[in-house]
Design an enzyme around this catalytic site. Sequence first.
Site, PDB file in Angstrom:
ATOM      1  N   MET A 169       0.867  -1.209  -0.078  1.00  0.00           N
ATOM      2  CA  MET A 169      -0.139   0.096  -0.084  1.00  0.00           C
ATOM      3  C   MET A 169       0.854   1.050  -0.036  1.00  0.00           C
ATOM      4  SD  MET A 169      -3.087   1.000  -0.071  1.00  0.00           S
ATOM      5  CE  MET A 169      -3.876  -0.442   0.241  1.00  0.00           C
ATOM      6  N   CYS A 170       0.633   2.221  -0.816  1.00  0.00           N
ATOM      7  CA  CYS A 170       1.308   3.260  -0.908  1.00  0.00           C
ATOM      8  C   CYS A 170       0.403   4.681  -1.081  1.00  0.00           C
ATOM      9  CB  CYS A 170       2.227   3.306  -1.989  1.00  0.00           C
ATOM     10  SG  CYS A 170       3.532   1.995  -1.929  1.00  0.00           S
ATOM     11  N   GLY A 171       1.015   5.724  -0.764  1.00  0.00           N
ATOM     12  CA  GLY A 171       0.124   6.972  -1.085  1.00  0.00           C
ATOM     13  C   GLY A 171       1.018   7.663  -2.046  1.00  0.00           C
ATOM     14  N   ASN A 216       0.944   1.858  -6.714  1.00  0.00           N
ATOM     15  CA  ASN A 216       0.297   1.217  -5.543  1.00  0.00           C
ATOM     16  C   ASN A 216      -0.599   0.190  -5.921  1.00  0.00           C
ATOM     17  OD1 ASN A 216      -1.229   1.297  -3.012  1.00  0.00           O
ATOM     18  ND2 ASN A 216      -2.789   2.774  -3.802  1.00  0.00           N
TER      19      ASN A 216
END
Length: 641
Positions: free
Chosen positions: A1-3, A79
């Site tokens: 998970m990434c922003g 993401n």
Amino acid sequence: MCGICCVVTLCSKHVIHHFLNEDLLCCLRRRGPDSSKQLIKTVSDLSYKCLFYGHVLHLRGPVTPQPVEDANSNVFLWNGEIFGGVHVGNLENDTEVMFRHLALCSSEADILSLFSSLRGPWSFVYYQASRHTLWFGRDYFGRRSLLWRFSDEADSTLCLASVSVQSESGNQWQEVPASGIFKIDLKACAATKSLSLTLFPWKYSCTEKAAVEGFINVLDQVSKDLPNHIRLVMNESELFLTAPVIPLNKTISGASGECPDTDSSNITHVVSVETLQGFLAEEHRRKLVHEFTDVLNEAVKRRVLSLVRGKDENTRELPSTSSRKAYVGVLFSGGIDSMVIAALADKHVPSGEPIDLLNVAFMAKEQAKQKSPTKICASLQVQLDLVCHREGCQDLDAKSAVPLSCFDVPDRITGRAGLKELEAINPSRTWNFVEINVTLEELKKMRQECIHHLIYPLDTVLDDSIGCAIWFASRGEGFISNQGQLKPYKSPAKVVLSGIGADEQLAGYSRHRVCFKKYGLEGLNKELEIELGRISSRNLGRDDRIIADHGKEARFPFLDEDVVSFLSSLPISEKADLTLPRGVGEKLILRLAAKELGLAASTILPKRAVQFGSRIAKLESSREKAADICSRLKLLSVEEL
């Protein structure tokens, strides 16, 4: 998970950071607490500028800071998780693997072929320097959030981000449609000082005529929500992404299409676990149940093993069993969806590793006075014969000093019963049943501080109820029972498994019974097709933003491409039978799979939505309807609450 976040402006004189605010950057950092980085690309001779932000949650392979850039000045924000289609080694990071494959793409068709091959959730932004193009989009189901916001016509600026914050300005964020992937020719747009998007849509293999008609429909649907000054066009070559799943089988046999006049809700008293055993006596049905169990089992396996498990820094060995922490959590109500996911996860999570069962309950003083936990429990026991009421219910919640019995909502009761079933299946596993208790005061406080930003741009009462319930559940702060004592606990699990997708494919909602009663199986098929088609905009972007806010990743086994294709290949009569009572007819194939896995009373629990099972629905207003715009999600000061 990434922003991930990208800002593109066609005027290189603009101070590009002004298009973002600190609240937005904070939300992005919460999604990716393990690494943060930014990069600016300025192309002075063409008068455009790109700003890239990346915030990484480390789950696979070596930590890979984003954005990543190569020697040719290409830039990539990712993401997602690759669970198939492109090989990712055990010691590799999927961001690096994807970037490497993209660098080898020499044409639009190559890029589309790459994304068509992927299995797993994703959203991305890719800057192709040599062609001055920006690519971005979401996977077929929209399992990862990506939002866009366009500036006024004069500014010619586009912002893309995993999450947003509400603003009182006129330029509002919207979810990027999961209708395909988009390309911007920055060179051409800089010349005209106007933004133009090119769409490459998803489609099944079909006739040329059907493809053209489908392209037009998708184009119209996406265009209607864009500002008037933003131009959207179909790619001239009519290239497309190949859908990763097969179309829904709408075959209806003669007898099965008829809907009896009998109201099945009146015969729920005949339901028992033995009812399911009778279906399993049919060889054909049992074979299908085993095939379904196998494909769902593989989906869960991929989602619980594709993550880095920590080792002792000194010995480089896994810690002893007694000190191991949970890496996987399940949004857990004790209902059929979460029970099956937990039972399958147990087959693959290392034996000495705990599994966190995240169970949320809301308490309101008014409800506590009107409904005693004894009455709620008794009601469920009549249906299921579950002995699940906790001893010592007069204990006080450590945070709120409220009697714990006030949190004995339906999902808490079925959750405890489900825990007993799982302990019976594998008594050697540490099952952390995390009781997450939320008071009305804490609900209001956390909604105002952050949850309303995460639900945005969705805004209904239903979004508020589900979003808040999932936020508190996935945060994982509560207590567990340790040798009869209540112990404060915060789940360290970075992966959170969700059962979403089961109801949409297996006719689990009450509206499906209404549809079937009115229009038969033909109408039900159409409704299920619509359900899956709108799940990206109705559920998944919101749920991704909510869960990721805790630095955790949402994974959805029922939306694995192989699971969806298997279920789509079956006629509706093989998956559900709404002539049967609640607790059996809906999600029939899943209930039979649960029976084969050794589950008992949970196999015949009727569907109960999280907003009702957790008792958040009607908590603050008894008159509102699910589809109403929720005033509590609007920008409010603390004094106004």
